[in-house]
Design an enzyme around this catalytic site. Structure first.
Site, short mmCIF file in Angstrom:
data_model
loop_
_atom_site.label_atom_id
_atom_site.label_comp_id
_atom_site.label_asym_id
_atom_site.label_seq_id
_atom_site.Cartn_x
_atom_site.Cartn_y
_atom_site.Cartn_z
N ASP A 258 0.80 -1.22 0.00
CA ASP A 258 0.00 0.00 0.00
C ASP A 258 0.84 1.27 0.00
OD1 ASP A 258 -0.54 0.63 3.52
OD2 ASP A 258 0.92 -0.72 2.60
N LYS B 87 -6.27 -0.42 6.77
CA LYS B 87 -5.09 -0.14 7.56
C LYS B 87 -4.95 1.35 7.77
CE LYS B 87 -1.08 0.92 6.77
NZ LYS B 87 0.22 1.16 6.13
N GLU C 230 -2.48 0.25 13.60
CA GLU C 230 -1.01 0.31 13.49
C GLU C 230 -0.42 1.49 14.26
OE1 GLU C 230 0.59 0.33 9.49
OE2 GLU C 230 2.64 0.61 10.18
N GLU D 73 2.80 2.63 15.10
CA GLU D 73 4.22 2.34 14.89
C GLU D 73 5.11 3.27 15.70
OE1 GLU D 73 5.88 2.43 10.89
OE2 GLU D 73 7.88 1.96 11.66
N LYS E 128 -1.09 -4.11 14.24
CA LYS E 128 0.14 -4.09 13.45
C LYS E 128 1.15 -3.21 14.20
CE LYS E 128 2.13 -2.97 8.88
NZ LYS E 128 1.94 -3.03 7.44
#
Lengths: 364, 342
Positions: free
Chosen positions: A34, A147, A188, A190, A230
């Site tokens: 993506d 996502k 997600e 991160e 994620k």
């Protein structure tokens, strides 16, 4: 808290839960394909290829034309908006090629990071406006999961309480809206590997961030069985002088998850965050061999760590397409094994597989 | 969050983690014999025994001198303040709420914990109470009780005591099973966020929650399997796998129901990464109390009644309890007391 107003019907919950379980079925993980137009620019410039829509289509075709060998190791593919509506050379939509292999189609729905004023360069992620309508459309167009990437970084004074709170909240809003539209949200948060902090620092921060994320998800009435996480693996910063083994990374990672991620979450699909292809596989393997009890699937959602060799082999030449696809299939199978703790290591060093894929302050 | 300052050393963590695991090892649970004087008064009144210190001591002594085979079933005992580790000091009202409360006991807690540790205690208990009613539990009540539990837990760990974290959602009311599940999930999510905020080492704690049940005045009846599914689902969504054990309170369930429900919980098909055991007061002692009736001559019968329940619950904690079919009147009698305080 006088009453509960169920956010989802039992049928909606079942649909979401089934999708999530399909994606992280044993031995399967996610291909993150993506990359935004801007990210693709960086990738293609590394192999001397012009960043045109056609080249991006040709490149994704290399990945999506992988044969049935990927059926057992790829449970989902994340698309970028443009790619969702592209077709192969024979006019077959990419979405259909993926679905025909029994792989679930996903879509990146965030609209990138924006600064948080008054912080030390921290960000939140935008994309909530009209998100429900966009999700409804993506669902019609074949997507069953989405996502959304939030970014935090470790430094002297970060991540700040505001950054953690705000990013957790926006992830929870996104997740709630997705579920209303039959889409499984991949959450997600991160924490970038930039910096010279050690493994313990990353573990500490990861635990704080994930605790905030799951509190926000609870506050927003998100159905955990119909989500995926994620996260980053727990690793030292890229500039940290101490080296750690995959077992140490695995122990720190699984410990952090055990302290924060409720067992109801069906799967954790790690991002590769600039690790080399081989590192990402070895670490995932060690995670799946970690002696601590692990109530969720622990698998991959890799972009760079699945594609580096393929990209390097392709180099924009259609003659190389077949060989490039083989490189991708190879990494996919390796990670499928790692997701079960069955990977024995490559034996061969060097090449694109071992080269660190770290790009400072990575924005997809 | 600039830096981290470790709350505990590796050795401290190891000690706490080992204590916690010992308490819930292999089908063991906890005897909660920590009833306050007032509460013992209620118990003794039911069997027409005077609430004197001597009578209280006599009864507890019978339980604690039961045959050593009891060690298979009981991993820990919670005693009242006089000796050990009931650490909270009762409820205080939260102004501006619909009769909700928080729990006192933080003042000088560290010193009390240090003393208890010296006197041989390895764990402490602190009971927070939330109720389901109009506008209840309010977010203030949830937040305040979660915060107090986390402060208590942190202080315990600093003194080598494993904190048993008890956020009881009491069964008073006519709400159904689903409503209790919803509230329990919200409460537990707040508790674990607070524990994280306060840097509590989860591997060195235990959770003592209510099972998810309908309110006592709810007209709908549920099976142990329904109770089990609702309970494990709620825990599944909120309790991190790092927590070694969950020891349910019995909250007014009869002895037999408390055992049947625990058994069903351990047979529930959902993944259960924590030990699921018991921390029962009334549900371990009711038959024993009835057998005793205040007469020293009944000591043997008392101990046998107690050991029978302990063994039954130990089996239930492993999903191995087989309902005997014949239960005395005391074991099926509901032990519900409205607005229960210890």
């Amino acid at each position: 808290m006088p009453h509960s107003y169920p956010a989802l019907s039992p049928e909606q919950k079942k649909e979401l839960s089934d999708i999530a379980l399909r994606i992280v079925a044993p031995g399967k993980g996610i291909l993150a394909a993506d990359e935004s137009v801007g990210s693709m620019a960086k990738r293609l410039s590394q192999i001397g290829v012009e960043n045109t829509e056609e080249n991006r289509r040709l490149y994704r075709q290399v990945l999506f034309s992988a044969d049935d060998r990927v059926k057992k190791c790829i449970g989902g593919v994340i698309f970028f908006h443009e790619t969702l509506y592209q077709k192969d050379d024979n006019g077959v939509p990419f979405v259909r090629m993926i679905q025909d292999k029994g792989i679930v189609v996903g879509i990146k729905v965030d609209k990138g990071v924006v600064p948080l004023a008054g912080t030390d360069g921290e960000t939140t992620t935008q994309g909530l406006d009209g998100l429900s309508e966009r999700c409804a459309q993506y669902k019609k167009d074949g997507a069953d999961f989405a996502k959304w990437r939030c970014v935090l970084k470790i430094s002297e004074r970060t991540p700040s309480a505001l950054a953690i709170l705000e990013n957790a909240n926006v992830l929870a809003r996104y997740a709630s809206i997705c579920q209303q539209n039959g889409i499984v949200p991949i959450v997600e948060p991160e924490i970038l590997p930039d910096g010279d902090h050690d493994l313990q620092r990353c573990q500490y921060v990861t635990e704080k961030v994930l605790a905030a994320v799951y509190k926000a998800l609870s506050d927003h009435h998100v159905y955990l069985e119909g989500t995926l996480l994620k996260p980053n693996m727990v690793t030292p910063g890229h500039a940290c002088p101490i080296k750690y083994t995959p077992e140490e990374i695995a122990m720190a990672t699984v410990t952090a998850l055990r302290r924060t991620v409720p067992p109801a979450v069906p799967g954790v699909t790690f991002l590769s965050g600039g690790q080399s292809e081989e590192e990402a596989s070895l670490n995932l393997n060690a995670i799946n061999r970690c002696p601590l009890p692990r109530p969720w699937a622990l698998t991959f959602s890799y972009g760079r760590a699945l594609q580096a060799s393929a990209l390097n082999t392709w180099r924009g030449q259609q003659d190389n397409a077949g060989a490039a696809t083989e490189e991708f299939i190879k990494r996919a199978e390796v990670n499928g094994l790692a997701a079960q703790g069955k990977y024995e290591g490559s034996g061969e060093d060097g090449g694109a597989a071992a080269q660190s894929l770290y790009v400072a302050n990575h924005a997809y | 969050m600039a830096h981290r300052f470790p709350a505990l050393t590796q050795e401290q963590k190891k000690e706490l983690s080992e204590i916690a695991q010992r308490i819930v090892a292999n089908g063991k649970g906890i005897l909660a014999a920590d009833e306050s004087v007032g509460t013992m008064g209620n118990r003794l009144q039911r069997i027409k025994v005077e609430n004197t210190e001597e009578n209280r001591r006599q009864f507890r002594e019978m339980l604690f001198t039961a045959d050593s085979s009891i060690n298979q079933s009981i991993g820990g005992v919670i005693l009242f303040n006089g000796l050990f580790s009931q650490l909270d000091q009762g409820a205080a009202p939260l102004a501006g709420t619909n009769k909700e409360t928080s729990i006192q006991g933080l003042d000088g807690l560290s010193e009390r914990c240090a003393q208890y540790k010296k006197d041989g205690a390895d764990f402490g208990k602190w009971r927070a109470v939330l109720r389901i009613a109009d506008q209840c539990p309010s977010s203030l009540a949830v937040q305040e009780n979660a915060n107090a539990l986390a402060r208590y837990a942190s202080i315990c760990q600093q003194n080598g005591l494993v904190p048993i974290v008890e956020p009881e959602v009491i069964p008073d009311g006519d709400h159904d099973l689903e409503h209790c599940q919803y509230v329990t999930e919200k409460v537990l999510a707040a508790v674990y966020k607070a524990l994280n905020d306060h840097h509590v080492y989860l591997e060195g704690t235990l959770l003592k929650p209510n099972m998810v049940t309908a309110g006592h005045a709810c007209t709908k009846k549920y099976t142990p399997e329904q109770v089990a599914m609702a309970t494990v689902t709620a825990l599944h969504r909120t309790v991190p796998a790092a927590v070694p054990g969950i020891c349910f309170l019995s909250g007014g369930m009869s002895e037999e129901d408390a055992t049947l429900n625990l058994n069903a919980i351990n047979l529930c098909p959902l993944p259960k990464p924590w030990k699921l055991s018991f921390s029962y007061g009334r549900a371990l002692q009711a038959s024993a109390l009835a057998a005793w009736s205040g007469k020293a001559a009944n000591k043997k019968a008392t101990q046998e009644a107690f050991m029978k329940r302990a063994l039954a619950n130990s089996q239930a904690a492993r999903g191995q309890y087989v309902h005997s079919g014949s239960s005395g009147a005391a074991s099926t009698q509901s032990l519900f007391t409205a607005s229960y305080t210890y």
